[in-house]
Design an enzyme around this catalytic site. Structure first.
Site, mmCIF file in Angstrom:
data_model
loop_
_atom_site.group_PDB
_atom_site.id
_atom_site.type_symbol
_atom_site.label_atom_id
_atom_site.label_comp_id
_atom_site.label_asym_id
_atom_site.label_seq_id
_atom_site.Cartn_x
_atom_site.Cartn_y
_atom_site.Cartn_z
ATOM 1 N N GLY A 9 0.795 -1.221 0.000
ATOM 2 C CA GLY A 9 0.000 0.000 0.000
ATOM 3 C C GLY A 9 0.827 1.270 0.000
ATOM 4 N N SER A 10 2.050 1.210 -0.531
ATOM 5 C CA SER A 10 2.852 2.447 -0.515
ATOM 6 C C SER A 10 2.258 3.486 -1.471
ATOM 7 C CB SER A 10 4.327 2.169 -0.836
ATOM 8 O OG SER A 10 4.499 1.855 -2.193
ATOM 9 N N ASN A 11 1.672 3.039 -2.561
ATOM 10 C CA ASN A 11 1.011 4.005 -3.460
ATOM 11 C C ASN A 11 -0.240 4.592 -2.807
ATOM 12 O OD1 ASN A 11 2.271 4.384 -6.221
ATOM 13 N ND2 ASN A 11 2.454 2.168 -5.913
ATOM 14 N N GLU A 29 6.433 6.242 -8.991
ATOM 15 C CA GLU A 29 4.987 6.030 -8.838
ATOM 16 C C GLU A 29 4.395 6.980 -7.805
ATOM 17 O OE1 GLU A 29 3.950 1.474 -9.937
ATOM 18 O OE2 GLU A 29 4.673 1.764 -7.903
ATOM 19 N N ARG A 75 -16.142 -13.837 -8.776
ATOM 20 C CA ARG A 75 -15.564 -12.504 -9.002
ATOM 21 C C ARG A 75 -16.630 -11.402 -8.915
ATOM 22 N NH1 ARG A 75 -10.760 -11.633 -10.721
ATOM 23 N NH2 ARG A 75 -10.520 -13.685 -11.645
ATOM 24 N N HIS A 130 0.671 1.101 -12.864
ATOM 25 C CA HIS A 130 1.403 -0.094 -13.286
ATOM 26 C C HIS A 130 2.889 0.263 -13.382
ATOM 27 C CE1 HIS A 130 1.920 -3.999 -15.137
ATOM 28 N NE2 HIS A 130 2.735 -3.412 -16.009
HETATM 29 C C1 GAR Z 1 3.138 -1.063 -7.523
HETATM 30 O O1 GAR Z 1 4.424 -1.043 -8.055
HETATM 31 C C2 GAR Z 1 2.102 -1.076 -8.620
HETATM 32 O O2 GAR Z 1 2.502 -0.389 -9.768
HETATM 33 C C3 GAR Z 1 1.983 -2.544 -8.902
HETATM 34 O O3 GAR Z 1 2.009 -3.129 -7.636
HETATM 35 C C4 GAR Z 1 2.854 -2.365 -6.790
HETATM 36 C C5 GAR Z 1 2.145 -2.158 -5.500
HETATM 37 O O4 GAR Z 1 2.987 -1.539 -4.561
HETATM 38 N N1 GAR Z 1 0.758 -2.840 -9.623
HETATM 39 C C6 GAR Z 1 0.694 -3.695 -10.624
HETATM 40 O O5 GAR Z 1 1.618 -4.383 -10.990
HETATM 41 C C7 GAR Z 1 -0.682 -3.760 -11.316
HETATM 42 N N2 GAR Z 1 -0.607 -4.435 -12.550
HETATM 43 P P1 GAR Z 1 2.359 -0.818 -3.288
HETATM 44 O O6 GAR Z 1 1.414 -1.819 -2.607
HETATM 45 O O7 GAR Z 1 3.543 -0.509 -2.422
HETATM 46 O O8 GAR Z 1 1.635 0.378 -3.743
#
Ligand code: GAR
Length: 314
Positions: A14-16, A175, A66, A110
């Site tokens: 969940g850093s994003n 990101e 789903r 992404h």
């Molecule tokens: C991120 O790098 C995001 O771009 C990727 O998962 C990571 C989650 O990191 N998403 C994908 O690959 C979607 N196809 P986070 O949990 O630290 O945000």
């Protein structure tokens, strides 16, 4: 102007999501995070969101179809009044119904320069391909995986000796800068006056014999051979208000409505005791059914009798 309400879906760190959340704490950020939901109850990002006072929802998707699972998420988003959905490391395909419902209001991030390297194990694929540059992409979600119109990208150089892990760290930096900026721009565009005018226009011009013309700096809607039945105004005379003016049947009704809901309805300046009432469109989630009903009513009292019967018979 109230902030746009955003729900964030995560499956992991969940850093994003954290980057979106902390960016939303700036005074001028046009969105707020109203829910963080996950298909992985142990996702570390949930604890962070909860600690920061954001409502969280977690439910293991196992055992549910789903569409059933997505309906649960959708219900939570609705319960928290979300207007946009940001996928932030949400590692689960969404059902067509969910994607269709949120089309244009659901974004994903992404860790590559799409359309290159969709799917999983992206950094490994970048290294294997010998790419000199990679990056991050934010795009609108469509039924295809990691597809959909690109809203923003940031380039990241691949360094000699990079591993998937070292690359992932720098792409994460990119990101965290990119996502809040793109989300802020999208919500500002989608909730701004041009978008509100486009929606009002679509509803107004769908009424029989309806036409539009500029009138005293407002977008006026009138019935051919009849009178105006609606005006869209935004920051008219510098008042900062975005609203639709429609005609009530009587002046008493105008007073009654303002009494009942003074946040939504107001007496427009410069219209005198004419029964025109202002409906605020800049107070957050607009009740478009109410707007549509008002336009139809206002059309009814403004149209020549011959035309008004058409809508009455409808
Ligand atoms: C991120 O790098 C995001 O771009 C990727 O998962 C990571 C989650 O990191 N998403 C994908 O690959 C979607 N196809 P986070 O949990 O630290 O945000």
């Amino acid at each position: 102007m109230p902030r746009a309400r955003v729900g964030v879906l995560i499956s992991g760190t969940g850093s994003n999501m954290a980057a979106l959340l902390y960016a939303s704490r700036a005074d001028d950020c046009p969105y707020e995070i109203v829910l963080v939901a996950s298909n992985v109850p142990s996702a570390p990002g949930l604890a962070l969101a909860a600690a920061e006072g954001v409502p969280v929802f977690a439910r293991d998707h196992k055992g549910l179809k789903r569409a059933e699972f997505d309906a649960l998420i959708d219900a939570e988003l609705a319960r928290h009044g979300a207007e946009f959905v940001a996928l932030a490391g949400y590692m689960r395909l969404l059902s067509p119904a969910f994607v269709a419902k949120w089309q244009g209001r659901c974004l994903n991030i992404h860790p590559s320069l799409l359309p290159a390297h969709k799917g999983l194990d992206v950094h490994e694929a970048v290294l294997a391909a010998g790419d000199a540059v990679t990056g991050a992409t934010v795009h609108l979600v469509t039924p295809e995986l990691d597809d959909g119109p690109i809203l923003g990208q940031t380039r990241v150089a691949v360094l000699p000796g990079d591993t998937a892990a070292s690359l992932a760290v720098r792409v994460h930096y990119a990101e965290h800068q990119l996502y809040p900026r793109v989300l802020a721009r999208l919500v500002a565009e989608r909730t701004g006056p041009e978008v509100l005018l486009a929606r009002v226009r679509a509803l107004a011009l769908a009424l029989p014999a309806a036409e539009e013309k500029l009138s005293h700096g407002m977008n006026g809607f009138f019935v051919t051979g009849g009178k105006f039945f609606g005006y869209f105004l935004s920051n008219h005379h510098g008042d900062g208000i975005t609203a639709l003016l429609v005609k009530t049947s009587e002046v008493e009704e105008q007073a009654q409505l303002i009494d009942q809901d003074p946040e939504l309805y107001y007496r427009p300046a410069y219209f005198g005791p004419s029964g025109w009432i202002g409906i605020r469109l800049d107070m957050g989630d607009v009740d478009w059914d109410n707007v549509e009903a008002w336009l139809a009513r206002s059309w009814q009292v403004s149209a020549p009798k011959r035309l008004a019967r058409i809508l009455a018979d409808f």
